[in-house]
Write an enzyme that holds these catalytic residues in place. Structure first.
Site, PDB file in Angstrom:
ATOM      1  N   ARG A 130       0.885  -1.181   0.000  1.00 32.82           N
ATOM      2  CA  ARG A 130       0.000   0.000   0.000  1.00 32.82           C
ATOM      3  C   ARG A 130       0.907   1.210   0.000  1.00 32.82           C
ATOM      4  O   ARG A 130       1.736   1.385   0.895  1.00 32.82           O
ATOM      5  CB  ARG A 130      -0.890  -0.001   1.249  1.00 32.82           C
ATOM      6  CG  ARG A 130      -1.567   1.339   1.481  1.00 32.82           C
ATOM      7  CD  ARG A 130      -2.640   1.309   2.533  1.00 32.82           C
ATOM      8  NE  ARG A 130      -3.812   0.619   2.039  1.00 32.82           N
ATOM      9  CZ  ARG A 130      -4.998   0.639   2.643  1.00 32.82           C
ATOM     10  NH1 ARG A 130      -5.169   1.338   3.761  1.00 32.82           N
ATOM     11  NH2 ARG A 130      -6.033  -0.005   2.140  1.00 32.82           N
ATOM     12  N   HIS A 159      -7.621   0.973  -6.115  1.00 33.81           N
ATOM     13  CA  HIS A 159      -7.745   0.068  -4.954  1.00 33.81           C
ATOM     14  C   HIS A 159      -8.434  -1.228  -5.418  1.00 33.81           C
ATOM     15  O   HIS A 159      -9.560  -1.515  -5.029  1.00 33.81           O
ATOM     16  CB  HIS A 159      -8.544   0.767  -3.852  1.00 33.81           C
ATOM     17  CG  HIS A 159      -8.466   0.108  -2.510  1.00 33.81           C
ATOM     18  ND1 HIS A 159      -7.622  -0.953  -2.232  1.00 33.81           N
ATOM     19  CD2 HIS A 159      -9.133   0.356  -1.352  1.00 33.81           C
ATOM     20  CE1 HIS A 159      -7.777  -1.307  -0.966  1.00 33.81           C
ATOM     21  NE2 HIS A 159      -8.691  -0.548  -0.411  1.00 33.81           N
ATOM     22  N   GLN A 205     -10.137  -4.030  -3.024  1.00 33.45           N
ATOM     23  CA  GLN A 205     -11.416  -3.618  -2.454  1.00 33.45           C
ATOM     24  C   GLN A 205     -12.567  -3.949  -3.406  1.00 33.45           C
ATOM     25  O   GLN A 205     -13.605  -4.489  -3.005  1.00 33.45           O
ATOM     26  CB  GLN A 205     -11.390  -2.101  -2.190  1.00 33.45           C
ATOM     27  CG  GLN A 205     -12.703  -1.568  -1.655  1.00 33.45           C
ATOM     28  CD  GLN A 205     -12.989  -2.082  -0.257  1.00 33.45           C
ATOM     29  OE1 GLN A 205     -12.166  -1.930   0.624  1.00 33.45           O
ATOM     30  NE2 GLN A 205     -14.145  -2.704  -0.046  1.00 33.45           N
ATOM     31  N   ASP A 212     -17.657   6.853  -0.389  1.00 35.60           N
ATOM     32  CA  ASP A 212     -16.326   6.730   0.221  1.00 35.60           C
ATOM     33  C   ASP A 212     -16.030   8.051   0.917  1.00 35.60           C
ATOM     34  O   ASP A 212     -16.718   9.061   0.689  1.00 35.60           O
ATOM     35  CB  ASP A 212     -15.276   6.401  -0.873  1.00 35.60           C
ATOM     36  CG  ASP A 212     -13.884   6.084  -0.293  1.00 35.60           C
ATOM     37  OD1 ASP A 212     -13.779   5.878   0.936  1.00 35.60           O
ATOM     38  OD2 ASP A 212     -12.914   6.052  -1.076  1.00 35.60           O
ATOM     39  N   CYS A 236     -16.324   1.193   1.283  1.00 34.63           N
ATOM     40  CA  CYS A 236     -15.109   0.405   1.531  1.00 34.63           C
ATOM     41  C   CYS A 236     -14.652   0.503   2.976  1.00 34.63           C
ATOM     42  O   CYS A 236     -13.926  -0.370   3.446  1.00 34.63           O
ATOM     43  CB  CYS A 236     -13.997   0.855   0.579  1.00 34.63           C
ATOM     44  SG  CYS A 236     -13.472   2.558   0.819  1.00 34.63           S
ATOM     45  N   ARG A 257     -13.179  -8.928   1.978  1.00 30.62           N
ATOM     46  CA  ARG A 257     -11.773  -8.601   1.679  1.00 30.62           C
ATOM     47  C   ARG A 257     -10.920  -9.844   1.916  1.00 30.62           C
ATOM     48  O   ARG A 257     -10.009 -10.143   1.156  1.00 30.62           O
ATOM     49  CB  ARG A 257     -11.278  -7.453   2.584  1.00 30.62           C
ATOM     50  CG  ARG A 257     -11.938  -6.112   2.355  1.00 30.62           C
ATOM     51  CD  ARG A 257     -11.601  -5.527   1.007  1.00 30.62           C
ATOM     52  NE  ARG A 257     -10.174  -5.368   0.788  1.00 30.62           N
ATOM     53  CZ  ARG A 257      -9.438  -4.347   1.239  1.00 30.62           C
ATOM     54  NH1 ARG A 257     -10.002  -3.368   1.908  1.00 30.62           N
ATOM     55  NH2 ARG A 257      -8.137  -4.280   0.990  1.00 30.62           N
TER      56      ARG A 257
HETATM   57  N1   CP Z   1     -11.070  -0.373   2.858  1.00 30.65           N
HETATM   58  C1   CP Z   1      -9.785  -0.415   3.243  1.00 30.65           C
HETATM   59  O1   CP Z   1      -8.871  -0.622   2.425  1.00 30.65           O
HETATM   60  O2   CP Z   1      -9.608  -0.223   4.572  1.00 30.65           O
HETATM   61  P1   CP Z   1      -8.218  -0.009   5.326  1.00 30.65           P
HETATM   62  O3   CP Z   1      -7.716   1.355   4.958  1.00 30.65           O
HETATM   63  O4   CP Z   1      -8.576  -0.118   6.772  1.00 30.65           O
HETATM   64  O5   CP Z   1      -7.262  -1.075   4.893  1.00 30.65           O
HETATM   65  N1  NVA Z   2     -10.264   6.659  -0.764  1.00 26.86           N
HETATM   66  C1  NVA Z   2      -9.769   6.179   0.503  1.00 26.86           C
HETATM   67  C2  NVA Z   2      -9.924   4.712   0.603  1.00 26.86           C
HETATM   68  C3  NVA Z   2      -9.500   4.117   1.923  1.00 26.86           C
HETATM   69  C4  NVA Z   2      -9.614   2.628   1.966  1.00 26.86           C
HETATM   70  C5  NVA Z   2      -8.320   6.599   0.689  1.00 26.86           C
HETATM   71  O1  NVA Z   2      -7.530   6.459  -0.245  1.00 26.86           O
HETATM   72  O2  NVA Z   2      -7.992   7.091   1.771  1.00 26.86           O
END
Ligand code: CP
Ligand code: NVA
Length: 308
Positions: A107, A134, A137, A225, A266, A294
């Site tokens: 990530r 992402h 997700q 989101d 998400c 997930r």
């Molecule tokens: N939805 C998601 O990716 O959550 P986290 O940021 O907690 O991993």
């Molecule tokens: N759009 C959000 C998703 C988190 C899972 C971010 O990137 O922070």
């Protein structure tokens, strides 16, 4: 060996097999005594590195648990604590990690980090979120929709709010899984037109509609989101909230969709901002199944990556 970098970069048949496998693995665990869950260990003897350059709850825990359920071991690394965050190149990091571990999930911020990791790693690399996409997700989201409502092909999905990284992967999925997507949000936060074009070229109807109530007419699935993503500047918070407030998913908006329209997010959610608690905790919300999936979807992604 396969990398899982993005939904539009993954073969359609592979995507379908991943979803089917995720559902089958979930099903196989249901109602079985714990003692019987250890018979299939396709990741036995394998080590998976989970690298986080941003915070995470779901991705971190679901990957960690998923690897262990498959018989493998994990190592959770914070980007900041690695030499990666202190000047060592991504390419060199990828080469070195490939000598120790069997798979890398990362990530990160800029997607170029993910791409360079995949270019130089000799083990599979999985996208655990970038500023731009992402995909893990959305694999869980497709699984969740299909568990509740059957095939997503031909359905109407509505994205409310910021045309962000999660929205981008939904656009990729629209093209690959053959559903239609309507985006409703302020013009300043439109999704990337490149991704809109990609989905349209694959035959999906992608609509941009500024009126959220018109947008949700006939919707089978409504998505929200956060209004401020991890890569967004905190200084932009107030401006973004002001632009996005009209696109909040509340009961009035849900009532304008199909009566059985599902709601997904998400997570993490900011209750009473992008979505009200009434919707999150309401009868059409499947957010906890979505979070659970997930785990199942990523187990299937990892098996596909390693071919096991
Ligand atoms: N939805 C998601 O990716 O959550 P986290 O940021 O907690 O991993
Ligand atoms: N759009 C959000 C998703 C988190 C899972 C971010 O990137 O922070």
């Amino acid at each position: 060996m396969n990398h899982f970098l993005d939904i539009h970069k993954t073969d359609k048949a592979a995507l379908r097999s991943i979803i089917d496998n995720a559902m089958a693995m979930k099903q196989a665990r249901l109602g079985r005594p714990k003692a019987m869950l250890d018979d299939e260990k396709p990741l036995d003897g394998r080590m998976v590195a989970l690298i986080f350059e941003k915070p995470s709850t779901r991705t971190r825990v679901s990957f960690d648990v998923g690897v262990r359920q498959l018989g493998g071991q994990t190592m959770v690394l914070s980007g900041n604590d690695m030499q990666l965050g202190h000047g060592e190149t991504i390419a060199d990091t990828a080469r070195v990690l490939s000598r120790y571990v069997d798979m890398i999930m990362i990530r990160t911020f800029d997607e170029s980090v993910l791409e360079e990791m995949a270019e130089f790693a000799t083990v599979p690399v999985i996208n655990g979120l970038t500023d731009r996409t992402h995909p893990c997700q959305i694999m869980a989201d497709i699984q969740t929709f299909e568990e509740h409502r059957g095939p997503i092909k031909g359905k109407k999905v509505v994205w409310c709010g910021d045309g962000n990284n999660v929205c981008a992967s939904f656009l990729h999925a629209a093209g690959q899984f053959g559903f239609d997507l309507t985006f409703t949000g302020p013009v300043q936060l439109d999704p990337e037109m490149e991704f809109v074009g990609l989905a349209r070229n694959q035959g999906s109807s992608i609509v941009i509609e500024r009126d959220p109530f018109k947008a949700v007419e006939g919707a089978d699935l409504i998505l929200a989101d956060t209004w401020v993503s991890m890569h967004d500047a905190q200084s932009a918070r107030e401006r973004r909230h002001n632009m996005l407030r009209p696109f909040q998913v509340n009961q009035k908006l849900m009532d304008a969709a199909k009566p059985d329209a599902l709601f997904m997010h998400c997570l993490p959610a900011h209750r009473e901002e992008e979505v009200t608690s009434e919707v999150m905790d309401g009868p059409n919300s499947v957010i906890w199944d979505e979070a659970e999936n997930r785990l199942h979807a990523q187990k299937a992604v990892m098996r596909w990556c390693l071919g096991v």
